[in-house]
Write a protein that holds these residues in place. Structure first.
Motif: not given
Ligand SMILES: Nc1ncnc2c1ncn2[C@@H]1O[C@H](COP(=O)(O)OP(=O)(O)OP(=O)(O)O)[C@@H](O)[C@H]1O
Length: 259
Positions: A26-33, A191-203
């Motif tokens: 598996v190859s993948i890039d998990i993008y920041q923010n 909703e939380l995931l949306h608000s965290l996105q500016s500070e974090l990268t989420i998978a």
């Protein structure tokens, strides 16, 4: 995608439980923010995959990893990597809320107490800020010394998110974080995931395709080959994966035709 920075670069990862291969190349890039959803049928290796990204998979027993995972350019599987530090930087929230049987406050302060010496005032600030970020502060601010086990399932899951956030991770891995929650608690976490996105990268691993479509910017579709080994079939912008998938297997899955 040119202005996107990979927080995690997965290069040709294969993974074995003992001698049994669970994931192949598996190859993948998990993008920041960005929020990246991992979807696919049961047993295709979604949980295994995200656990590889902070080396939690090694707690499962004798496992073997081939390939390479880079976290902001650093190989996390290199010798002498500080695994505790890595897991603070790449935090994880699990399917079932797993608060510790201690107070709400101590659950959130836990990681910071282990990480170093902080004054009561500093800890108070960290705990409040993490609970605010997890959209739980208003519900618990008057009972911080009460047991976390007295909270509802949805509150417990947001507490686990607050606990993960308190150590200021750069990436948050979430393994079906809403599968034990009711629709209202699920909505709060989304909703939380949306608000965290500016500070974090989420998978986020999810079985719920509507949820993947709602919360993510990018989606990776995993499936198994004829020997039941997990592989990534397609990765792309969520909009493209759901509306214009390139691979017929992705098309069948997202349209609900997968058996
Ligand atoms: N601790 C383990 N030891 C041995 N095999 C395991 C272990 N955990 C998972 N597996 C196997 O690895 C494969 C992938 O499992 P995994 O849980 O990663 O898939 P998944 O896509 O997350 O599944 P689900 O959607 O059902 O949670 C499966 O064949 C599973 O049986």
């Amino acid at each position: 995608m040119s202005n996107l920075i990979p927080a995690i670069k997965v290069k040709n990862i294969s993974f074995y439980y003992g001698t049994i291969k669970a994931i192949e190349k598996v190859s993948i890039d998990i993008y920041q923010n960005q929020v990246t959803a991992i979807i696919g049928p049961s047993g295709c290796g979604k949980s295994t995959f995200i656990k590889i990204l902070n080396r939690i998979s090694e707690l499962e027993g004798p496992v073997k990893v081939e390939g390479n995972v880079e976290f902001f350019g650093q190989n996390i599987y290199a010798p002498r990597v500080n695994i505790n530090r890595l897991r603070r930087q790449i935090g994880m929230v699990f399917q079932k809320p797993n608060p510790f049987p201690i107070s709400i406050y101590e659950n959130v302060a836990y990681g910071m107490r282990i990480a170093g010496r902080y004054s009561k005032l500093e800890l108070d600030e960290i705990v409040e800020s993490a609970l605010q970020s997890a959209a739980l502060w208003d519900e618990v601010k008057d009972k911080l010394d009460k047991s976390a086990l007295g909270l509802s399932g949805g509150q417990q899951q947001r507490l686990c998110i607050a606990r993960a956030l308190a150590v200021k991770p750069k990436v948050l891995l979430m393994d079906e974080p809403c599968s034990a929650l009711d629709p209202i608690a699920t909505m709060k976490v989304e909703e939380l995931l949306h608000s965290l996105q500016s500070e974090l990268t989420i998978a986020i691993v999810t079985h719920n395709m509507q949820q993947a479509a709602r919360v993510s910017d990018f989606t990776a579709f995993f499936s198994t080959d004829e020997s039941r080994i997990g592989q990534m079939v397609e990765f792309g912008a969520t909009e493209q994966i759901f509306n214009n998938p390139l691979d017929p297997r992705t098309r069948d899955y997202v349209s609900g035709r997968f058996g």
